[in-house]
Design an enzyme around this catalytic site. Structure first.
Site: not given
Ligand code: IDP
Ligand code: MG
Length: 146
Positions: A11, A51, A114, A117, A128
């Protein structure tokens, strides 16, 4: 376990901090092969489309803005159990809850920024990969021929 392909994204926060090499190293060290890769800068529209599954979530506007804020490295990881293996190497979504030694624990800034992805299952992986790559962008393992 069968050989699988999964989509990985380094990212914008991690690309900006010069972590592409460190992160790809983790994948290769775990036995995953990089079958395709490119550096891209998504438009906001592309980030929204990628997304779309999260469009009702409160974090969707922030997430799509962040994912289009700078270049990303998209890659296809291939290997035995690649989907779950990549998720394990990445760690939990929230870096504060991710296991020690995982990419997100080491380099994630917060639950949004984070670092990486990874596809969460076979259907999402196929969707994807097709979002970013055409079949001719994938490359076989030539190791034995070099
Ligand atoms: P993942 O990336 O671990 O699969 P997902 O629930 O699919 O997690 O969420 C996609 C992305 O959205 C996350 O990697 C993160 O960048 C963002 N995200 C998820 N939950 C939150 C939140 O509670 N606050 C802000 N951003 C979030
Ligand atoms: Mg996800």
């Amino acid at each position: 376990m069968a050989s699988e392909r999964t989509l990985s994204i380094i990212k914008p926060d991690a690309v900006a901090r010069g972590l592409i090499g460190e992160i790809l190293r983790r994948f290769e060290a775990a036995g995953l092969r990089i079958a395709g890769a490119k550096l891209l800068h998504l438009s906001l529209e592309q980030a929204r489309a990628f997304y779309a599954v999260h469009k009702e979530r409160p974090f969707y506007p922030g997430l799509t803005e962040y994912m289009s804020a700078g270049p990303i490295l998209v890659s296809i990881l291939e290997g035995e159990g690649a989907i779950m293996k990549n998720r394990e190497i990445m760690g939990a979504t929230d870096p504060a809850k991710a296991a020690p030694g995982t990419i997100r624990r080491e380099w994630g800034r917060d639950v949004e920024k984070n670092a990486v992805h990874g596809s969460d299952g076979p259907e999402t992986a196929a969707w994807e990969i097709a979002f970013f790559f055409k079949p001719s962008d994938l490359h076989g393992n030539l190791k034995s021929e070099i």
